[in-house]
Write a protein that holds these residues in place. Structure first.
Motif, PDB file in Angstrom:
ATOM      1  N   UNK A   1      60.545   8.275 -19.157  1.00 12.91           N
ATOM      2  CA  UNK A   1      61.742   8.891 -18.584  1.00 12.91           C
ATOM      3  C   UNK A   1      61.559  10.384 -18.370  1.00 12.91           C
ATOM      4  N   UNK A   2      60.927  11.058 -19.322  1.00  9.41           N
ATOM      5  CA  UNK A   2      60.719  12.503 -19.168  1.00  9.41           C
ATOM      6  C   UNK A   2      59.831  12.789 -17.962  1.00  9.41           C
ATOM      7  N   UNK A   3      58.752  12.028 -17.828  1.00 10.41           N
ATOM      8  CA  UNK A   3      57.851  12.229 -16.695  1.00 10.41           C
ATOM      9  C   UNK A   3      58.560  11.952 -15.375  1.00 10.41           C
ATOM     10  N   UNK A   4      59.459  10.975 -15.366  1.00  6.12           N
ATOM     11  CA  UNK A   4      60.207  10.673 -14.147  1.00  6.12           C
ATOM     12  C   UNK A   4      61.061  11.861 -13.727  1.00  6.12           C
ATOM     13  N   UNK A   5      61.800  12.426 -14.662  1.00  6.01           N
ATOM     14  CA  UNK A   5      62.620  13.583 -14.342  1.00  6.01           C
ATOM     15  C   UNK A   5      61.761  14.779 -13.935  1.00  6.01           C
ATOM     16  N   UNK A   6      60.640  14.971 -14.630  1.00  3.46           N
ATOM     17  CA  UNK A   6      59.768  16.088 -14.287  1.00  3.46           C
ATOM     18  C   UNK A   6      59.257  15.955 -12.859  1.00  3.46           C
ATOM     19  N   UNK A   7      58.821  14.741 -12.498  1.00  2.88           N
ATOM     20  CA  UNK A   7      58.299  14.561 -11.141  1.00  2.88           C
ATOM     21  C   UNK A   7      59.409  14.647 -10.105  1.00  2.88           C
ATOM     22  N   UNK A   8      60.605  14.213 -10.462  1.00  2.00           N
ATOM     23  CA  UNK A   8      61.720  14.383  -9.527  1.00  2.00           C
ATOM     24  C   UNK A   8      61.992  15.871  -9.287  1.00  2.00           C
TER      25      UNK A   8
ATOM     26  N   UNK B   1      52.261  12.648 -14.289  1.00  2.00           N
ATOM     27  CA  UNK B   1      52.004  11.218 -14.390  1.00  2.00           C
ATOM     28  C   UNK B   1      51.040  10.844 -15.498  1.00  2.00           C
ATOM     29  N   UNK B   2      50.445  11.806 -16.172  1.00  2.00           N
ATOM     30  CA  UNK B   2      49.663  11.510 -17.365  1.00  2.00           C
ATOM     31  C   UNK B   2      49.946  12.600 -18.378  1.00  2.00           C
ATOM     32  N   UNK B   3      50.049  12.198 -19.639  1.00  2.00           N
ATOM     33  CA  UNK B   3      50.555  13.091 -20.682  1.00  2.00           C
ATOM     34  C   UNK B   3      49.417  13.654 -21.536  1.00  2.00           C
ATOM     35  N   UNK B   4      48.242  13.663 -20.996  1.00  2.00           N
ATOM     36  CA  UNK B   4      47.048  14.134 -21.712  1.00  2.00           C
ATOM     37  C   UNK B   4      47.117  15.652 -21.915  1.00  2.00           C
ATOM     38  N   UNK B   5      46.971  16.135 -23.149  1.00  2.00           N
ATOM     39  CA  UNK B   5      46.976  17.581 -23.369  1.00  2.00           C
ATOM     40  C   UNK B   5      45.669  18.256 -22.987  1.00  2.00           C
ATOM     41  N   UNK B   6      44.591  17.488 -22.900  1.00  2.00           N
ATOM     42  CA  UNK B   6      43.286  18.072 -22.585  1.00  2.00           C
ATOM     43  C   UNK B   6      43.234  18.519 -21.122  1.00  2.00           C
ATOM     44  N   UNK B   7      42.328  19.443 -20.846  1.00  2.00           N
ATOM     45  CA  UNK B   7      42.168  19.950 -19.484  1.00  2.00           C
ATOM     46  C   UNK B   7      41.640  18.863 -18.558  1.00  2.00           C
ATOM     47  N   UNK B   8      42.236  18.774 -17.368  1.00  2.00           N
ATOM     48  CA  UNK B   8      41.815  17.829 -16.338  1.00  2.00           C
ATOM     49  C   UNK B   8      41.799  18.551 -14.998  1.00  2.00           C
TER      50      UNK B   8
ATOM     51  N   UNK C   1      38.954  11.136 -21.237  1.00  2.00           N
ATOM     52  CA  UNK C   1      39.780  11.560 -22.370  1.00  2.00           C
ATOM     53  C   UNK C   1      41.249  11.238 -22.141  1.00  2.00           C
ATOM     54  N   UNK C   2      41.648  11.106 -20.899  1.00  2.00           N
ATOM     55  CA  UNK C   2      43.032  10.787 -20.545  1.00  2.00           C
ATOM     56  C   UNK C   2      43.477   9.438 -21.093  1.00  2.00           C
ATOM     57  N   UNK C   3      42.523   8.520 -21.352  1.00  2.00           N
ATOM     58  CA  UNK C   3      42.882   7.156 -21.720  1.00  2.00           C
ATOM     59  C   UNK C   3      43.580   7.061 -23.074  1.00  2.00           C
ATOM     60  N   UNK C   4      43.492   8.090 -23.885  1.00  2.00           N
ATOM     61  CA  UNK C   4      44.119   8.070 -25.204  1.00  2.00           C
ATOM     62  C   UNK C   4      45.611   8.402 -25.148  1.00  2.00           C
ATOM     63  N   UNK C   5      46.131   8.653 -23.947  1.00  2.00           N
ATOM     64  CA  UNK C   5      47.502   9.151 -23.832  1.00  2.00           C
ATOM     65  C   UNK C   5      48.279   8.329 -22.801  1.00  2.00           C
ATOM     66  N   UNK C   6      49.617   8.342 -22.870  1.00  2.00           N
ATOM     67  CA  UNK C   6      50.410   7.614 -21.870  1.00  2.00           C
ATOM     68  C   UNK C   6      50.105   8.118 -20.468  1.00  2.00           C
ATOM     69  N   UNK C   7      50.090   7.180 -19.517  1.00  2.00           N
ATOM     70  CA  UNK C   7      49.808   7.548 -18.126  1.00  2.00           C
ATOM     71  C   UNK C   7      50.343   6.463 -17.212  1.00  2.00           C
TER      72      UNK C   7
END
Length: 291
Positions: A264-271, A58-65, A111-117
């Motif tokens: 769309x990619x995140x939707x399929x991934x979560x499905x 649900x968030x596309x942040x590359x940084x560690x979370x 840091x997540x705010x810089x990325x789609x979520x």
């Protein structure tokens, strides 16, 4: 019918799922070695020892979370990978760098705010809490891990829980992982006695199998019949939720989600994630064949 559920769901995971879910499916249902799961998980690992890159889609942040570290631990635990894997201790080292002085960690970081979520991934996730600290600690205890951060986090969880349970079903779900696996069983059982009476008060708790809204169901809290929390629910309640879970399979073989991911990619991934979770639960309760 159960074979049909498994066959169509496996086809969905093969067609639409991430490599991680495909490898985990192979381990859980086809007796493949867990090394494939570990190798796939390494792609989400950062040099700092944490995990990112949308491991939780649900968030596309590359940084560690922290949420991505928790998903990594859940994946390793599910695949039966021992806590001695170096990825685990390195991730604990990273958690120590983002924890509050008392050991508690937040779900995510600014840091997540810089990325789609997804819209629900906002600044409320920056506050340290039982979600995810209790879940992280419980998973690590379940894997037999020892680490200085885990000691601090465990002490913090005890302090927080002895002041009262959370009011959110997500945080309670994390709490139940902690209470199921923490080594001090007497202390855990004293708190566990109060869980059943607390559940109906929780926000986002979905006790009615017919409720179409998003929520945490008894099958999230007791995903297999040997769970410490299975005793909280009657057979009729569990069977009703199993019926609902099986009926929720979509014509394409996968399970839908009830929230809006960032693309769309995140939707399929979560499905794919939810489809594999549904198969694990249905398999654990004997509704579909398992390996």
């Amino acid at each position: 019918m159960s074979d049909s559920i498994l066959d169509t769901a496996s086809a969905f995971i093969l067609r639409e799922g991430r490599l991680l879910e495909r490898r985990l499916f192979a381990t859980l249902f086809q007796a493949a070695p867990a090394t494939g799961v570990v190798d796939a998980l390494r792609g989400y690992r950062n040099e700092d020892g944490g995990f990112g890159h949308g491991l939780e889609p649900d968030k596309r942040c590359p940084e560690s979370l922290p949420i991505d570290v928790e998903v990594a631990f859940q994946t390793l635990s599910t695949a039966g990978v021992p806590g001695t894997d170096p990825m685990v201790s390195h991730a604990c080292d990273w958690l120590a760098t983002v924890a509050a002085p008392d050991g508690a960690v937040p779900l995510s970081l600014p840091v997540m705010e810089a990325y789609p979520r997804a819209v629900h991934w906002s600044d409320w996730t920056y506050a340290p809490g039982l979600n995810p600290t209790a879940g992280l600690a419980g998973l690590l205890h379940g894997m037999g891990v020892e680490h200085p951060w885990l000691t601090r986090a465990t002490d913090w969880c005890w302090s927080a829980l002895e002041k009262g349970f959370p009011d959110d079903a997500h945080a309670m779900s994390e709490t139940l992982v902690f209470l199921e696996h923490v080594p001090d069983r007497d202390r855990a059982e004293r708190l566990a006695e109060r869980v059943g009476e607390w559940l109906p008060q929780l926000k986002w708790y979905r006790s009615d199998p017919a409720d179409p809204e998003y929520g945490v169901s008894p099958l999230h809290l007791a995903p297999h019949p040997d769970s410490r929390w299975r005793r909280l629910f009657s057979d009729d309640v569990i069977e009703g939720h199993l019926d609902r879970l099986a009926a929720d399979q979509r014509p394409d073989g996968g399970w839908a989600i009830t929230w809006e991911p960032p693309g769309a990619a995140a939707t399929l991934e979560y499905r794919g994630v939810e489809t594999l979770r549904a198969l694990q639960v249905l398999g654990a309760y004997g509704r579909v064949p398992s390996s």
